[in-house]
Design a protein around this motif. Structure first.
Motif, PDB file in Angstrom:
ATOM      1  N   ARG A 179       0.733  -1.188   0.180  1.00  0.00           N
ATOM      2  CA  ARG A 179       0.042  -0.021  -0.146  1.00  0.00           C
ATOM      3  C   ARG A 179       0.870   1.239  -0.076  1.00  0.00           C
ATOM      4  NH1 ARG A 179      -4.516   2.227   4.048  1.00  0.00           N
ATOM      5  NH2 ARG A 179      -2.946   2.035   5.593  1.00  0.00           N
ATOM      6  N   THR A 180       2.003   1.319   0.734  1.00  0.00           N
ATOM      7  CA  THR A 180       2.770   2.297   1.002  1.00  0.00           C
ATOM      8  C   THR A 180       3.428   2.881  -0.549  1.00  0.00           C
ATOM      9  OG1 THR A 180       3.352   2.028   3.085  1.00  0.00           O
ATOM     10  CG2 THR A 180       5.043   3.102   1.956  1.00  0.00           C
ATOM     11  N   PHE A 181       4.136   1.604  -1.229  1.00  0.00           N
ATOM     12  CA  PHE A 181       4.892   1.956  -2.530  1.00  0.00           C
ATOM     13  C   PHE A 181       3.859   2.213  -3.559  1.00  0.00           C
ATOM     14  CE2 PHE A 181       8.363  -0.033  -0.222  1.00  0.00           C
ATOM     15  CZ  PHE A 181       9.340   0.835  -0.326  1.00  0.00           C
ATOM     16  N   LYS A 182       2.553   1.840  -3.446  1.00  0.00           N
ATOM     17  CA  LYS A 182       1.543   2.254  -4.523  1.00  0.00           C
ATOM     18  C   LYS A 182       1.240   3.764  -4.609  1.00  0.00           C
ATOM     19  CE  LYS A 182      -1.048  -2.259  -4.919  1.00  0.00           C
ATOM     20  NZ  LYS A 182      -2.323  -2.839  -4.750  1.00  0.00           N
ATOM     21  N   LYS A 183       1.497   4.503  -3.613  1.00  0.00           N
ATOM     22  CA  LYS A 183       1.250   5.849  -3.475  1.00  0.00           C
ATOM     23  C   LYS A 183       2.411   6.628  -4.059  1.00  0.00           C
ATOM     24  CE  LYS A 183      -1.065   5.308   1.132  1.00  0.00           C
ATOM     25  NZ  LYS A 183      -1.125   5.908   2.647  1.00  0.00           N
ATOM     26  N   LYS A 184       2.161   7.581  -5.135  1.00  0.00           N
ATOM     27  CA  LYS A 184       3.153   8.331  -5.895  1.00  0.00           C
ATOM     28  C   LYS A 184       3.698   9.515  -4.833  1.00  0.00           C
ATOM     29  CE  LYS A 184       1.127   7.807 -10.463  1.00  0.00           C
ATOM     30  NZ  LYS A 184       0.745   8.213 -11.545  1.00  0.00           N
ATOM     31  N   SER A 185       2.829   9.850  -4.013  1.00  0.00           N
ATOM     32  CA  SER A 185       3.140  11.004  -3.144  1.00  0.00           C
ATOM     33  C   SER A 185       4.223  10.269  -1.964  1.00  0.00           C
ATOM     34  CB  SER A 185       1.968  11.717  -2.477  1.00  0.00           C
ATOM     35  OG  SER A 185       1.529  10.539  -1.595  1.00  0.00           O
ATOM     36  N   ALA A 186       4.074   9.123  -1.647  1.00  0.00           N
ATOM     37  CA  ALA A 186       5.222   8.340  -0.789  1.00  0.00           C
ATOM     38  C   ALA A 186       6.275   8.155  -1.540  1.00  0.00           C
ATOM     39  CB  ALA A 186       4.760   7.344  -0.169  1.00  0.00           C
ATOM     40  N   LEU A 187       6.460   8.102  -2.801  1.00  0.00           N
ATOM     41  CA  LEU A 187       7.829   7.716  -3.539  1.00  0.00           C
ATOM     42  C   LEU A 187       8.448   9.046  -3.706  1.00  0.00           C
ATOM     43  CD1 LEU A 187       6.508   5.411  -6.428  1.00  0.00           C
ATOM     44  CD2 LEU A 187       7.703   4.702  -4.274  1.00  0.00           C
ATOM     45  N   VAL A 188       7.588  10.240  -3.893  1.00  0.00           N
ATOM     46  CA  VAL A 188       8.437  11.583  -4.189  1.00  0.00           C
ATOM     47  C   VAL A 188       9.286  11.752  -2.518  1.00  0.00           C
ATOM     48  CG1 VAL A 188       7.771  14.022  -4.217  1.00  0.00           C
ATOM     49  CG2 VAL A 188       6.804  12.533  -5.523  1.00  0.00           C
ATOM     50  N   VAL A 189       8.250  11.714  -1.377  1.00  0.00           N
ATOM     51  CA  VAL A 189       8.965  11.963  -0.174  1.00  0.00           C
ATOM     52  C   VAL A 189      10.192  11.018   0.108  1.00  0.00           C
ATOM     53  CG1 VAL A 189       8.547  11.966   2.316  1.00  0.00           C
ATOM     54  CG2 VAL A 189       6.718  12.981   0.745  1.00  0.00           C
TER      55      VAL A 189
END
Length: 383
Positions: A14-24
């Motif tokens: 779930r974490t790695f599916k979020k693009k915003s998380a990858l940016v951070v």
């Protein structure tokens, strides 16, 4: 164990599916590293150019000069007094360090033995003064030891001091080690920023992930989970494991990318693994502790961000601790980032092993135990 892994893998996906998380996780730390590293310089952090004047011209003063020149953040140029003034006037150097005459007697009497003259408005003057004072204090200890030894060996203290420094004494061994280290892999602006912002954005990401605990309570996920054959301990451990693994993936990729993009040498891999692990335990514990005291994800983000940004400033993430006032340096000793930065800079600059970062490891693990104890006890009652 299967239930724990199921919860863990679900949260990781779930974490790695979020693009915003990858940016951070990756884009922001690399961008900040590039920007701040460019400001401080990609080459060795030798932006401070200091003229060095030896008015004493003795073996002791030359020994002090040798130690001053080992510093990885200050470049000293040994010149005559008249030339030093010209260099300062033309702004080719930012200051002048003078080893005054009678330095030996002044050291023995605990009087100021070195003077420092800086250019007007030099913000980094405290850094130079502290480094000079540290060298003088270190040499002063051996001068005192040589004085005591002279009474036992029935010879001059200068002779005893010479034997300590020239014949395998601790000063000489330390000097040889530092000379080898300094010439091999000096700390650069880009490597310092890389370590600092990796720490900061891993903390931000872990803060965001531990907010999942609050989200799970608000949305009723925990209530539904407990209707299945799963224990509270299994759920907590599943979440904790997901936080820890995501943190390790983020830090590993940041180390890899900074090595490729910025040519950062992070030091001994085994020591690096121990240091990152201790740091992540501390950071995950801090996130869980904050989650245990707040009621909403918004409060977690607001309070956590304030805590992280302020402690990163105090802990030497943005700039070296040595350039801030003494009172701030004392406060920094109770901040995890200070010890993490000390560990990383030791590995980067000295190529050290586990033995060289024992103190940062112990302190970070101590913080981890405290934070995790608080976090788990609070979450146990809250959920």
């Amino acid at each position: 164990m299967k239930k724990i892994l199921s919860i863990c893998l679900f949260e990781i996906k779930r974490t790695f599916k979020k693009k915003s998380a990858l940016v951070v996780m990756f884009a922001m730390p690399l961008l900040f590293t590039f920007l701040f590293g460019s400001i401080f310089g990609k080459d060795a952090v030798h932006s401070l150019q200091i003229a060095l004047v030896d008015e004493e011209q003795t073996a002791l003063s030359k020994d002090i000069i040798q130690r001053l020149m080992l510093d990885g953040m200050i470049t000293y140029e040994l010149v005559a007094a008249s030339e030093a003034e010209e260099l300062l006037a033309s702004k080719e150097v930012q200051g002048i360090v003078r080893l005054e005459k009678g330095i030996a007697s002044k050291l023995r009497n605990e009087e100021p033995a070195i003077s420092f003259q800086s250019s007007p408005g030099m913000a980094t003057a405290p850094l130079v003064k502290q480094q000079v004072n540290q060298v003088i204090q270190g040499v002063g200890v051996y001068v005192a030891a040589a004085q005591v030894g002279s009474s036992y060996f029935d010879e001059s203290w200068e002779s005893v001091y010479g034997r300590i420094t020239d014949n395998g004494g601790q000063i000489q061994v330390w000097t040889e080690q530092q000379t080898s280290i300094s010439s091999g892999n000096p700390v650069t602006g880009i490597s310092y920023s890389s370590a600092g912002f990796s720490i900061m954005f891993v903390m931000i990401m872990m803060l965001s992930m531990t907010g999942i605990l609050l989200e799970a309570r608000q949305t009723g996920i925990w209530s539904r989970l407990f209707t299945t054959p799963v224990t509270r301990l299994q759920v907590l451990f599943g979440y904790f494991l997901s936080f820890f693994i995501v943190g390790w993936i983020q830090f590993f990729l940041l180390i890899l990318l900074s090595s490729i993009l910025f040519d950062v040498n992070w030091g001994t891999p085994v020591a690096l693994i121990f240091l990152v692990t201790a740091l992540l335990l501390c950071v995950v514990g801090l996130g869980m502790a904050i989650a245990g005291f707040v009621k909403t994800v918004e409060q977690q983000n607001a309070i956590g961000t304030l805590v992280i940004i302020s402690t990163c400033m105090l802990g030497g993430v943005y700039w070296p601790i040595s350039i801030v006032p003494d009172v701030m340096q004392k406060i920094a000793k109770v901040i995890p980032q200070t010890w993490a930065m000390e560990g990383f800079t030791t590995l980067i600059s000295e190529g050290g092993n586990i033995g060289d970062i024992v103190m940062p490891l112990i302190v970070l693990l101590g913080f981890a135990i405290v934070f995790l104890s608080i976090g788990l006890s609070r979450i146990k009652h809250a959920f």
